[in-house]
Design an enzyme around this catalytic site. Sequence first.
Site, PDB file in Angstrom:
ATOM      1  CG  HIS A  76      30.372  23.959  46.945  1.00 19.44           C
ATOM      2  ND1 HIS A  76      31.010  23.190  47.903  1.00 19.44           N
ATOM      3  CD2 HIS A  76      29.043  23.772  47.146  1.00 19.44           C
ATOM      4  CE1 HIS A  76      30.106  22.573  48.646  1.00 19.44           C
ATOM      5  NE2 HIS A  76      28.897  22.902  48.201  1.00 19.44           N
ATOM      6  CG  ASP A  78      34.095  25.103  49.480  1.00 16.32           C
ATOM      7  OD1 ASP A  78      33.374  25.031  48.471  1.00 16.32           O
ATOM      8  OD2 ASP A  78      33.792  25.780  50.483  1.00 16.32           O
ATOM      9  CD  GLU A 140      28.024  26.271  49.394  1.00 13.62           C
ATOM     10  OE1 GLU A 140      26.806  26.396  49.569  1.00 13.62           O
ATOM     11  OE2 GLU A 140      28.730  25.501  50.092  1.00 13.62           O
TER      12      GLU A 140
END
Length: 378
Positions: A76, A78, A140
């Site tokens: 992910h 983020d 996520e």
Amino acid sequence: MKIPEFKEYYQQLISTSSISSTDSSWDEGNAKVIHKLAQWCEDLGCEVEIEEIEKGKLNLLAKLGSGEGGLLLAGHTDTVPYDQGRWNYDPHTLTEANDRFYGLGTADMKGFFAFILEAIKNINWKDQSKPLYILATCDEETTMLGARHFASNTSIQPDYCIIGEPTNLMPIRGHKGHVANAVRVTGKSGHSSNPAYGVNALEIMNEIMFALMNLKNKLVKEYHNPGFSIPYPTLNLGHIHGGDSPNRICGCCELHYDVRPLPGISLDGLDNMLRDALKDVEEKWPGRIEITPLHEPIPGYECSADSPIVTSVAEICGQEVETVNYCTEAPFLQDLCPTLVLGPGSIEQAHQPDEFLAFSFIDPTINILSKLMYKHCF
């Protein structure tokens, strides 16, 4: 065309903020970091697809090579928000100190993409027979939107998947799920001198908590997986608030609790257990109890110990494959192919001030990824 060096990849990943949060004042999407990754992947010869799932929320899928099967490396893009006052370093600057990289996302887990790109650069892809895929997801840290969407909509069928969450380079083949709910009780406030004139929400909540504790004990007795250090599902009462004064009948009370189910316990089955546990209380107090999820539920996940990827990764890493109690995107990607979690850094650094990745992980991680690419793409 000048291909960036490993450290430059890392610097740009960390300096490109990509915070996701349920608080809209923090939530900023991941578009900028996805477009950086897209350019780097294209420069290395990958075909790249970008999909915007919600405004500013993007997934990237890069493909190197052709053919069937192959290897999917996923992660992910983020990060969580941060508390500037608790950091000794700039969260959005890659700082080198104490034989570590400091910065938000160094371990959890934007830095993993720098390792993937560096490993690709170190390989002669001339005799490649199966594709390498790189998946970079959004959100996520909040809803797992990116992984959920990708698993439900993709047409790719890789042989195996590795998710690069920080595991100290210990391969992980299973983890528990996570379900969190709010239970809100609406009573009727009144002066405490006459209880008959009110309905005490705290007293109803006491009945609810008793029922949940009975369910907690039932879960311990009826479910067991010896592959986990805590081999049963857990239920935790984590937060409660109600009332405003000792001389008022409590008019409202709210409880937050979570359950971490073992792999094999379906989310529907768990929801039925939770509702059955509170059925008698709800019938006794009709219309006064409301249950709402605090986030989308995450199922437990387990890759079979007999899967070839388990043996392969254990040999490459020189470590036994383990299970953990925290959550990743693995339950969703496991629907596509056998999936393991394996990455540099420690989960203890995740979501912490002065997040870091020790330099001692750099060479071993690049080496492991290179070996995985050779084994599953050639």
